[in-house]
Write an enzyme that holds these catalytic residues in place. Sequence first.
Site, short mmCIF file in Angstrom:
data_model
loop_
_atom_site.label_atom_id
_atom_site.label_comp_id
_atom_site.label_asym_id
_atom_site.label_seq_id
_atom_site.Cartn_x
_atom_site.Cartn_y
_atom_site.Cartn_z
N ASN A 17 -12.55 -29.20 1.63
CA ASN A 17 -13.07 -30.10 0.83
C ASN A 17 -13.37 -31.36 1.47
O ASN A 17 -14.08 -32.34 0.54
CB ASN A 17 -11.12 -30.41 0.35
CG ASN A 17 -11.53 -31.24 -0.96
OD1 ASN A 17 -12.94 -31.06 -1.47
ND2 ASN A 17 -10.95 -31.94 -1.25
N ASP A 45 -39.35 -56.84 -34.38
CA ASP A 45 -39.88 -56.26 -33.24
C ASP A 45 -37.65 -55.16 -33.09
O ASP A 45 -37.78 -54.23 -32.87
CB ASP A 45 -40.24 -55.99 -32.48
CG ASP A 45 -41.70 -56.73 -32.12
OD1 ASP A 45 -42.09 -56.00 -33.20
OD2 ASP A 45 -42.09 -57.21 -30.85
N ASP A 72 -46.56 -52.10 -26.35
CA ASP A 72 -47.57 -53.52 -26.82
C ASP A 72 -48.46 -53.04 -26.01
O ASP A 72 -48.23 -52.88 -25.02
CB ASP A 72 -46.29 -55.03 -26.91
CG ASP A 72 -45.32 -54.41 -27.95
OD1 ASP A 72 -45.68 -53.91 -29.06
OD2 ASP A 72 -44.58 -55.77 -27.94
N THR A 79 -16.86 -31.49 3.32
CA THR A 79 -18.08 -30.92 2.45
C THR A 79 -17.78 -31.86 1.38
O THR A 79 -19.31 -31.39 0.87
CB THR A 79 -18.26 -29.25 2.55
OG1 THR A 79 -17.27 -29.00 1.99
CG2 THR A 79 -18.53 -28.90 3.99
N ASP A 80 -17.20 -31.75 0.79
CA ASP A 80 -17.18 -32.00 -0.62
C ASP A 80 -17.37 -33.04 -1.09
O ASP A 80 -18.21 -33.72 -1.75
CB ASP A 80 -15.55 -31.99 -1.38
CG ASP A 80 -15.34 -30.17 -2.30
OD1 ASP A 80 -17.14 -30.10 -1.77
OD2 ASP A 80 -14.96 -29.99 -2.64
N GLU A 131 -12.53 -32.64 -9.55
CA GLU A 131 -12.23 -33.47 -10.11
C GLU A 131 -12.91 -34.67 -10.15
O GLU A 131 -13.61 -36.11 -11.06
CB GLU A 131 -11.24 -34.28 -9.57
CG GLU A 131 -11.00 -34.72 -8.42
CD GLU A 131 -10.93 -33.64 -7.26
OE1 GLU A 131 -10.59 -32.71 -7.48
OE2 GLU A 131 -11.27 -33.97 -6.34
N ASN A 187 -16.84 -25.18 -4.61
CA ASN A 187 -15.55 -24.76 -5.04
C ASN A 187 -15.54 -22.66 -5.60
O ASN A 187 -14.65 -22.71 -5.09
CB ASN A 187 -15.22 -25.60 -6.11
CG ASN A 187 -15.35 -27.10 -5.78
OD1 ASN A 187 -15.39 -27.75 -4.35
ND2 ASN A 187 -14.83 -28.26 -6.97
N GLU A 218 -14.99 -21.44 -2.26
CA GLU A 218 -13.88 -21.29 -1.62
C GLU A 218 -12.30 -20.82 -1.83
O GLU A 218 -11.93 -19.96 -1.88
CB GLU A 218 -13.31 -23.45 -1.41
CG GLU A 218 -13.65 -24.12 -0.93
CD GLU A 218 -13.69 -25.37 -1.39
OE1 GLU A 218 -13.51 -26.10 -2.10
OE2 GLU A 218 -14.86 -26.04 -0.27
N ASP A 250 -41.13 -58.16 -28.03
CA ASP A 250 -40.50 -58.61 -28.36
C ASP A 250 -39.80 -59.57 -28.76
O ASP A 250 -38.85 -60.39 -28.79
CB ASP A 250 -41.91 -59.93 -27.44
CG ASP A 250 -42.91 -59.70 -28.11
OD1 ASP A 250 -43.09 -59.14 -29.56
OD2 ASP A 250 -44.25 -60.01 -27.53
N VAL A 254 -6.04 -28.33 -5.48
CA VAL A 254 -7.01 -29.87 -5.04
C VAL A 254 -8.36 -29.45 -4.71
O VAL A 254 -9.63 -30.40 -4.96
CB VAL A 254 -5.83 -30.48 -3.80
CG1 VAL A 254 -6.61 -31.65 -3.12
CG2 VAL A 254 -4.55 -30.89 -4.51
N ALA A 255 -8.34 -28.99 -3.71
CA ALA A 255 -9.78 -28.81 -3.06
C ALA A 255 -11.18 -28.12 -4.11
O ALA A 255 -12.39 -28.62 -4.32
CB ALA A 255 -9.94 -27.50 -1.71
P1 ATP Z 1 -49.06 -56.64 -29.39
O1 ATP Z 1 -48.11 -57.66 -27.96
O2 ATP Z 1 -48.02 -56.41 -29.76
O3 ATP Z 1 -50.27 -55.71 -28.35
P2 ATP Z 1 -50.84 -59.04 -29.94
O4 ATP Z 1 -50.35 -59.66 -29.77
O5 ATP Z 1 -52.58 -58.50 -29.62
O6 ATP Z 1 -49.56 -57.69 -30.39
P3 ATP Z 1 -50.87 -60.46 -32.38
O7 ATP Z 1 -49.61 -61.71 -31.25
O8 ATP Z 1 -50.28 -59.75 -33.97
O9 ATP Z 1 -50.46 -58.91 -31.84
O10 ATP Z 1 -52.10 -60.71 -32.33
C1 ATP Z 1 -52.74 -60.16 -33.65
C2 ATP Z 1 -53.76 -61.77 -33.89
O11 ATP Z 1 -53.83 -62.74 -34.15
C3 ATP Z 1 -54.85 -61.32 -33.23
O12 ATP Z 1 -55.51 -60.34 -32.95
C4 ATP Z 1 -55.09 -62.67 -33.20
O13 ATP Z 1 -56.94 -62.52 -34.24
C5 ATP Z 1 -54.46 -63.25 -34.04
N1 ATP Z 1 -53.84 -63.92 -33.00
C6 ATP Z 1 -53.27 -64.04 -32.15
N2 ATP Z 1 -52.37 -64.95 -31.99
C7 ATP Z 1 -52.48 -66.08 -32.63
C8 ATP Z 1 -52.18 -67.72 -32.60
N3 ATP Z 1 -51.63 -68.04 -31.84
N4 ATP Z 1 -52.90 -68.40 -32.94
C9 ATP Z 1 -53.81 -67.82 -34.72
N5 ATP Z 1 -54.23 -66.70 -34.36
C10 ATP Z 1 -53.66 -65.50 -33.67
#
Ligand code: ATP
Length: 866
Positions: free
Chosen positions: A703, A613, A322, A706-707, A280, A675, A678, A609, A275-276
């Site tokens: 046991n 992705d 990102d 200390t265990d 387990e 163990n 022991e 996000d 057991v000691a």
């Molecule tokens: P990450 O979040 O991966 O770092 P990001 O957010 O910078 O990337 P995107 O959002 O894909 O990348 O944007 C890429 C490009 O698109 C930007 O550099 C900008 O020129 C253009 N962009 C971003 N947001 C908008 C928007 N709401 N409307 C129009 N163009 C946009």
Amino acid sequence: MIQEKELTDGLTTKEAEKRIKEFGLNELKHNNRASALKIFLSQFNDFIVWVLIAATLISGIIGDKADAVTILIIIVINAILGFIQEFRTEKSLEALKELAAPTCKVLRDSSLKIINSIYLTIGDIVILEAGDRIPADGFFIESSGIVVDESLLTGESVGVNKDAKQYKINNSNSKSQNEKKQTIKNNTGFMGTTVVKGKGLFKIDCIGMKTEMGKIAELIQNIEEEKSPLNKRLDSLGKILVIICIIICGIVTIMGIMRGHDITEMFLLGVSLAVAAIPEGLAAIVTVSLALGVSRMLKKNALVRKLPAVETLGCTSVICSDKTGTLTQNKMTVKEVYLNGRIYEIEKERLNEERKLKKALVYCNDCNYDFTKKKIDEALHGDPTETALINMFFHEVKELEAFLNGANRVFDIPFDSTRKMMSVVIREGEKETCYVKGAPERVIERCDYILENNKIKPFTYQKKKQVADFITAMSSRALRCIAGAYKEDNLIKGERIEENLIFLGIAGSIDPPREEARDAVLKCKLAGIKPVMITGDHQNTALAIAKSLNICNTSEQVMTGEEIEAISDLELEGKIKKIRVFARVSPSHKLRIVRAFKKKGNIVAMTGDGVNDAPAIKESDIGIAMGISGTDVTKEASSMILMDDNFSTIVAAVEEGRIIYDNIRKFIRYLLSCNLGEVLTMFLATVFYLPNPLSPIQILLVNLATDGLPAIALGVDPPEQDIMRQLPREKKESIFARGLVEKIVIRGSLIGLCTLLAFMAGRYYKMNLETCRTLALCTLVMSQLIHVFECRSERHSIFQIKLFTNPYLVGAVMISIILICAVLYVPFLQGIFHTVALSINQWLIVMFFSGIIAFINSVYLLIKSK
Ligand code: ATP
């Protein structure tokens, strides 16, 4: 029946509360939650413990009753300790599940609220967008291009179109029965399925176990939770150790009986030893430390969704992050505007002739407005990229409201990170205009004209080149550039509206790096982890920000989406080692990046996000979803969620992963060497024809002392200071790698040997058997309590570490010492445990034999590290 009022405003909070009381929560019930009693009883669910109980009862009937009672009490105390551990784990895991529960956007009291999906009730109206998981069963009452992935229910991976209009037809009585059925199918949505495209309003009509998903959940109640690879390995190791222990205990028992010792006494001794010595609790403590680690990570804003991920985190060698919002603050401010052939610095001068550009950037914008608010900042809700554009032009809410008044959006193509553009068609009076905004090169390639000083001119090659130079310059100043364009004639909705455009200008926003990200990057580098930036932004913007964060220093380390597309997977693998920034990439490139890094033997953490992705997140070793900006789909594909979308949280989580792994190694080292000590004490005594150095009760006492507590306390030990100065460990590495087995075997054998020597010293000085045994008992316990401090570091001796930085460990050791002293000096306990009060001189023998090895070992480590 649906009330018109409910449709537009949603339920009132009061009504919702009433309905929740009536219909219950929107959750799937789990039957397999362990009750406290079940957990307690499971502590006795162990064959060896039952043998011990049986042996104790038999010996109690024919022999020493006090012994038998004590052993039973010790067994119960042990069970209580085990119960406390397991119950805590169970509770903290449950709490985590609650936190990981999905949220949804619901209309309550006429306004939008984000609530935990379990509080949804029948009649609630939910807003669903691409990436959202449908939180309960119901039907769409408004929709724009909704496509739902119902593969979870149907196995059919093709998206299903949903249309709210069907609902209205459904309500009219003129339709035939058949058509009604058809329509019900087309506007319904089910819990757990996901919206792949579009936007819509969804009304809930079935919740919790009543949903289709609930019916399935009923069927799959008893699926076990995933065990971590380490847990599995320890389970099988545990089995081997059990067999070895039983063999040794068998030998000790049989040899004792052969030498004429009492049979029941020897049998009890053998079983107590088993057991000691059988570790387990090993797999259980691993789960406890993983779970405790998970709650510590949560305090640092990292929510781990899968327990095994904690283990993998510690091996991370590449973190792909990102940029926007994770490495930067996602607080955008427009700094510069390119217009009419030159750059305007927004803070210093006013724009001239900007009316068209203003319309393009403000009309073509998906911000939500609340005109009841006084301050413009409070009135704007939306993507910081977009709010920045409005902020640049407007300081007053009234002004903005007036500007937007009369401009009706009749068509739009929303922004997506693959196209990197967005377009709208706006009707002002009789006239319709198309406005476009997006990444400059994407917009420019669609422009044939340029508006300069109110004149439309051809956008010649030279002119384009000139504008491109300005973009390069702006991007190099870390500005995120967005171009605006428009066209008034030949608008064919939905098709080719994004062609033959008139170029207007460019807004460049600054998004400052997160202060804490810089430290986190440095920490990564010291820890042998490669930080990699992935962004949709222009390569120059990305490079400028990456430089300021020390992620990279030359443009050689930048690769663009275009470049990725031009090369094969094999070529990408060849080049990827030196790349630190991926710019202008689309979500689909992320998957190739993860694969290439993995192919090169890296353990990759990847953030994301958007819905797109999800595949890359799934493919990576540690998929990380954004808690704030992430969609449900990405969150569900992930193994960890960043509650604050912050890069430094990833690094903190990796560090925590390393700490937990180290701590698991610490207590495995401690438990196994103790163990071994022991078992060897008893085994060697048998081999050398000595009397048993410890009685069964004493073995169980060791046991218990200390265990239990010290081992648990090691599980929450603070990290060694250089933990983030080591290279990441290999994922396949055994838990016993890097000399752990040697440490355990050598140290365990020495503990056994010294205990036996202390026992023999007593005999040498002609002390009686009880005193000799007390010497052995104390030496064994003290050696283990000294060893527990040695286990706190793998690379340093106890002279080099701060010994008392773990209050739990100090507390646990104190309790064990008090326990042993009580057993030695309280007369009543002396009788029960067959001990005697030791004199100072006898204590010196104990201290000598329990301290000598630790002392020699520490001096050796000290010299070695010099
Ligand atoms: P990450 O979040 O991966 O770092 P990001 O957010 O910078 O990337 P995107 O959002 O894909 O990348 O944007 C890429 C490009 O698109 C930007 O550099 C900008 O020129 C253009 N962009 C971003 N947001 C908008 C928007 N709401 N409307 C129009 N163009 C946009």
